[in-house]
Design a protein around this motif. Structure first.
Motif, PDB file in Angstrom:
ATOM      1  N   LEU A  20       0.839  -1.203   0.000  1.00  0.00           N
ATOM      2  CA  LEU A  20       0.000   0.000   0.000  1.00  0.00           C
ATOM      3  C   LEU A  20       0.871   1.248   0.000  1.00  0.00           C
ATOM      4  O   LEU A  20       1.752   1.410   0.842  1.00  0.00           O
ATOM      5  N   ASN A  21       0.627   2.123  -0.960  1.00  0.00           N
ATOM      6  CA  ASN A  21       1.322   3.404  -1.044  1.00  0.00           C
ATOM      7  C   ASN A  21       0.523   4.399  -0.213  1.00  0.00           C
ATOM      8  O   ASN A  21      -0.574   4.804  -0.599  1.00  0.00           O
ATOM      9  N   ASP A  22       1.069   4.792   0.928  1.00  0.00           N
ATOM     10  CA  ASP A  22       0.354   5.683   1.843  1.00  0.00           C
ATOM     11  C   ASP A  22       0.083   7.055   1.248  1.00  0.00           C
ATOM     12  O   ASP A  22      -0.890   7.707   1.609  1.00  0.00           O
ATOM     13  N   GLU A  23       0.919   7.501   0.344  1.00  0.00           N
ATOM     14  CA  GLU A  23       0.732   8.823  -0.257  1.00  0.00           C
ATOM     15  C   GLU A  23      -0.431   8.843  -1.244  1.00  0.00           C
ATOM     16  O   GLU A  23      -1.227   9.766  -1.251  1.00  0.00           O
ATOM     17  N   SER A  24      -0.515   7.838  -2.092  1.00  0.00           N
ATOM     18  CA  SER A  24      -1.562   7.829  -3.119  1.00  0.00           C
ATOM     19  C   SER A  24      -2.800   7.041  -2.703  1.00  0.00           C
ATOM     20  O   SER A  24      -3.860   7.179  -3.307  1.00  0.00           O
ATOM     21  N   GLY A  25      -2.661   6.173  -1.702  1.00  0.00           N
ATOM     22  CA  GLY A  25      -3.783   5.338  -1.289  1.00  0.00           C
ATOM     23  C   GLY A  25      -4.041   4.170  -2.224  1.00  0.00           C
ATOM     24  O   GLY A  25      -5.066   3.509  -2.141  1.00  0.00           O
ATOM     25  N   THR A  26      -3.099   3.903  -3.128  1.00  0.00           N
ATOM     26  CA  THR A  26      -3.228   2.780  -4.055  1.00  0.00           C
ATOM     27  C   THR A  26      -2.174   1.731  -3.727  1.00  0.00           C
ATOM     28  O   THR A  26      -1.234   1.988  -2.981  1.00  0.00           O
ATOM     29  N   ALA A  27      -2.342   0.567  -4.323  1.00  0.00           N
ATOM     30  CA  ALA A  27      -1.331  -0.484  -4.166  1.00  0.00           C
ATOM     31  C   ALA A  27      -0.182  -0.212  -5.125  1.00  0.00           C
ATOM     32  O   ALA A  27      -0.381   0.283  -6.224  1.00  0.00           O
ATOM     33  N   ARG A  28       1.020  -0.521  -4.682  1.00  0.00           N
ATOM     34  CA  ARG A  28       2.167  -0.502  -5.593  1.00  0.00           C
ATOM     35  C   ARG A  28       2.103  -1.756  -6.454  1.00  0.00           C
ATOM     36  O   ARG A  28       1.559  -2.781  -6.031  1.00  0.00           O
ATOM     37  N   ARG A  29       2.675  -1.693  -7.634  1.00  0.00           N
ATOM     38  CA  ARG A  29       2.745  -2.886  -8.466  1.00  0.00           C
ATOM     39  C   ARG A  29       3.628  -3.910  -7.761  1.00  0.00           C
ATOM     40  O   ARG A  29       4.756  -3.617  -7.381  1.00  0.00           O
ATOM     41  N   ALA A  30       3.097  -5.099  -7.587  1.00  0.00           N
ATOM     42  CA  ALA A  30       3.840  -6.171  -6.926  1.00  0.00           C
ATOM     43  C   ALA A  30       3.231  -7.501  -7.337  1.00  0.00           C
ATOM     44  O   ALA A  30       2.020  -7.595  -7.566  1.00  0.00           O
ATOM     45  N   THR A  31       4.080  -8.502  -7.433  1.00  0.00           N
ATOM     46  CA  THR A  31       3.626  -9.840  -7.800  1.00  0.00           C
ATOM     47  C   THR A  31       4.221 -10.831  -6.807  1.00  0.00           C
ATOM     48  O   THR A  31       5.405 -10.760  -6.487  1.00  0.00           O
ATOM     49  N   PHE A  32       3.372 -11.738  -6.324  1.00  0.00           N
ATOM     50  CA  PHE A  32       3.792 -12.773  -5.379  1.00  0.00           C
ATOM     51  C   PHE A  32       3.404 -14.132  -5.935  1.00  0.00           C
ATOM     52  O   PHE A  32       2.293 -14.309  -6.439  1.00  0.00           O
ATOM     53  N   LEU A  33       4.305 -15.095  -5.829  1.00  0.00           N
ATOM     54  CA  LEU A  33       4.018 -16.478  -6.177  1.00  0.00           C
ATOM     55  C   LEU A  33       3.919 -17.267  -4.884  1.00  0.00           C
ATOM     56  O   LEU A  33       4.871 -17.292  -4.085  1.00  0.00           O
TER      57      LEU A  33
ATOM     58  N   ASP B  52       2.950 -20.993  -3.179  1.00  0.00           N
ATOM     59  CA  ASP B  52       2.818 -22.410  -3.540  1.00  0.00           C
ATOM     60  C   ASP B  52       1.540 -23.020  -2.969  1.00  0.00           C
ATOM     61  O   ASP B  52       0.771 -22.347  -2.269  1.00  0.00           O
ATOM     62  N   LYS B  53       1.313 -24.300  -3.253  1.00  0.00           N
ATOM     63  CA  LYS B  53       0.078 -24.971  -2.842  1.00  0.00           C
ATOM     64  C   LYS B  53      -0.071 -25.084  -1.326  1.00  0.00           C
ATOM     65  O   LYS B  53      -1.174 -25.290  -0.825  1.00  0.00           O
ATOM     66  N   GLN B  54       1.029 -24.943  -0.603  1.00  0.00           N
ATOM     67  CA  GLN B  54       0.967 -24.981   0.862  1.00  0.00           C
ATOM     68  C   GLN B  54       0.756 -23.585   1.454  1.00  0.00           C
ATOM     69  O   GLN B  54       0.707 -23.432   2.669  1.00  0.00           O
ATOM     70  N   GLY B  55       0.675 -22.568   0.610  1.00  0.00           N
ATOM     71  CA  GLY B  55       0.440 -21.206   1.085  1.00  0.00           C
ATOM     72  C   GLY B  55       1.711 -20.448   1.415  1.00  0.00           C
ATOM     73  O   GLY B  55       1.650 -19.390   2.055  1.00  0.00           O
ATOM     74  N   ILE B  56       2.862 -20.944   0.976  1.00  0.00           N
ATOM     75  CA  ILE B  56       4.156 -20.325   1.274  1.00  0.00           C
ATOM     76  C   ILE B  56       4.565 -19.395   0.128  1.00  0.00           C
ATOM     77  O   ILE B  56       4.456 -19.758  -1.041  1.00  0.00           O
ATOM     78  N   ILE B  57       5.055 -18.206   0.478  1.00  0.00           N
ATOM     79  CA  ILE B  57       5.531 -17.256  -0.519  1.00  0.00           C
ATOM     80  C   ILE B  57       6.863 -17.763  -1.063  1.00  0.00           C
ATOM     81  O   ILE B  57       7.831 -17.901  -0.321  1.00  0.00           O
ATOM     82  N   ARG B  58       6.920 -18.035  -2.370  1.00  0.00           N
ATOM     83  CA  ARG B  58       8.113 -18.592  -2.995  1.00  0.00           C
ATOM     84  C   ARG B  58       8.883 -17.588  -3.840  1.00  0.00           C
ATOM     85  O   ARG B  58      10.065 -17.787  -4.112  1.00  0.00           O
ATOM     86  N   TRP B  59       8.215 -16.507  -4.277  1.00  0.00           N
ATOM     87  CA  TRP B  59       8.871 -15.515  -5.132  1.00  0.00           C
ATOM     88  C   TRP B  59       8.067 -14.229  -5.060  1.00  0.00           C
ATOM     89  O   TRP B  59       6.841 -14.259  -4.865  1.00  0.00           O
ATOM     90  N   SER B  60       8.759 -13.093  -5.206  1.00  0.00           N
ATOM     91  CA  SER B  60       8.050 -11.814  -5.271  1.00  0.00           C
ATOM     92  C   SER B  60       8.841 -10.817  -6.102  1.00  0.00           C
ATOM     93  O   SER B  60      10.061 -10.921  -6.223  1.00  0.00           O
ATOM     94  N   LYS B  61       8.132  -9.897  -6.671  1.00  0.00           N
ATOM     95  CA  LYS B  61       8.714  -8.764  -7.386  1.00  0.00           C
ATOM     96  C   LYS B  61       7.921  -7.552  -6.939  1.00  0.00           C
ATOM     97  O   LYS B  61       6.701  -7.507  -7.115  1.00  0.00           O
ATOM     98  N   LEU B  62       8.621  -6.585  -6.345  1.00  0.00           N
ATOM     99  CA  LEU B  62       7.919  -5.493  -5.696  1.00  0.00           C
ATOM    100  C   LEU B  62       7.823  -4.210  -6.498  1.00  0.00           C
ATOM    101  O   LEU B  62       7.394  -3.197  -5.978  1.00  0.00           O
ATOM    102  N   SER B  63       8.192  -4.220  -7.744  1.00  0.00           N
ATOM    103  CA  SER B  63       7.926  -3.064  -8.602  1.00  0.00           C
ATOM    104  C   SER B  63       8.110  -3.490 -10.043  1.00  0.00           C
ATOM    105  O   SER B  63       8.894  -4.394 -10.342  1.00  0.00           O
ATOM    106  N   GLY B  64       7.382  -2.867 -10.915  1.00  0.00           N
ATOM    107  CA  GLY B  64       7.512  -3.179 -12.329  1.00  0.00           C
ATOM    108  C   GLY B  64       6.844  -4.473 -12.714  1.00  0.00           C
ATOM    109  O   GLY B  64       6.359  -5.235 -11.892  1.00  0.00           O
ATOM    110  N   GLN B  65       6.817  -4.697 -14.000  1.00  0.00           N
ATOM    111  CA  GLN B  65       6.161  -5.873 -14.559  1.00  0.00           C
ATOM    112  C   GLN B  65       7.075  -7.087 -14.479  1.00  0.00           C
ATOM    113  O   GLN B  65       8.232  -7.019 -14.864  1.00  0.00           O
ATOM    114  N   PRO B  66       6.558  -8.203 -13.977  1.00  0.00           N
ATOM    115  CA  PRO B  66       7.381  -9.416 -13.947  1.00  0.00           C
ATOM    116  C   PRO B  66       7.551  -9.979 -15.352  1.00  0.00           C
ATOM    117  O   PRO B  66       6.739  -9.733 -16.240  1.00  0.00           O
ATOM    118  N   ASP B  67       8.599 -10.742 -15.540  1.00  0.00           N
ATOM    119  CA  ASP B  67       8.799 -11.472 -16.785  1.00  0.00           C
ATOM    120  C   ASP B  67       7.849 -12.668 -16.737  1.00  0.00           C
ATOM    121  O   ASP B  67       8.058 -13.607 -15.962  1.00  0.00           O
TER     122      ASP B  67
END
Length: 150
Positions: free
Chosen positions: A109-122, A124-139
């Motif tokens: 969450l961007n506190d200044e704009s009140g919007t979400a920042r671009r971010a992608t999270f992967l 897994d099936k067990q609910g564990i975060i395996r990868w993330s990219k916190l700005s820009g478009q992922p490949d």
């Protein structure tokens, strides 16, 4: 809670653009999940990213992976946005009320704009975060290769 690789992803329930409740935990044990946070509907960069996810959707589906787009927009706005792009084969989730609660849990969450920042999270099936990219478009090709390895 700190969002770090190897941690359990925070659970949530949000309304989709099709007015259905979607919870992250409902996929546990069944599918991996890609959470794709974006600032706002009708923004150029995200429109391109969203259609890229759509073009690769079959590959994600074959790898037992659910794509979920999330913004702080209302459900109605997301429905119009998805329709303006020719429809989406995956839910667009409204983190509208309480405003940005899920974006805040995922530290996007961007506190200044009140919007979400671009971010992608992967997640897994067990609910564990395996990868993330916190700005820009992922490949998307790289992301698709990762989900096939899970």
């Amino acid at each position: 809670m700190t969002i770090e690789l190897g941690n359990l992803a925070p659970d949530f329930i949000l309304k989709s653009n099709q007015n259905e409740e979607v919870s992250l935990s409902s996929y546990r044990g069944q599918k991996s999940v890609i959470l794709a946070f974006f600032p706002a509907a009708f923004t150029g960069g995200w429109a391109h990213e969203l259609t890229t996810f759509r073009s690769q959707f079959k590959g994600f589906e074959e790898a037992d992976t659910q794509v979920l787009g999330i913004s702080v927009d209302s459900r109605q706005s997301l429905n119009q946005f998805g329709s303006s792009l020719g429809g989406m084969p995956f839910p667009l989730l409204a983190d509208f009320f309480p405003h940005g609660e899920v974006a805040q849990m995922y530290e996007t969450l961007n506190d200044e704009s009140g919007t979400a920042r671009r971010a992608t999270f992967l997640i897994d099936k067990q609910g564990i975060i395996r990868w993330s990219k916190l700005s820009g478009q992922p490949d998307i090709g790289e992301l698709l290769a990762m989900v096939k390895e899970l």
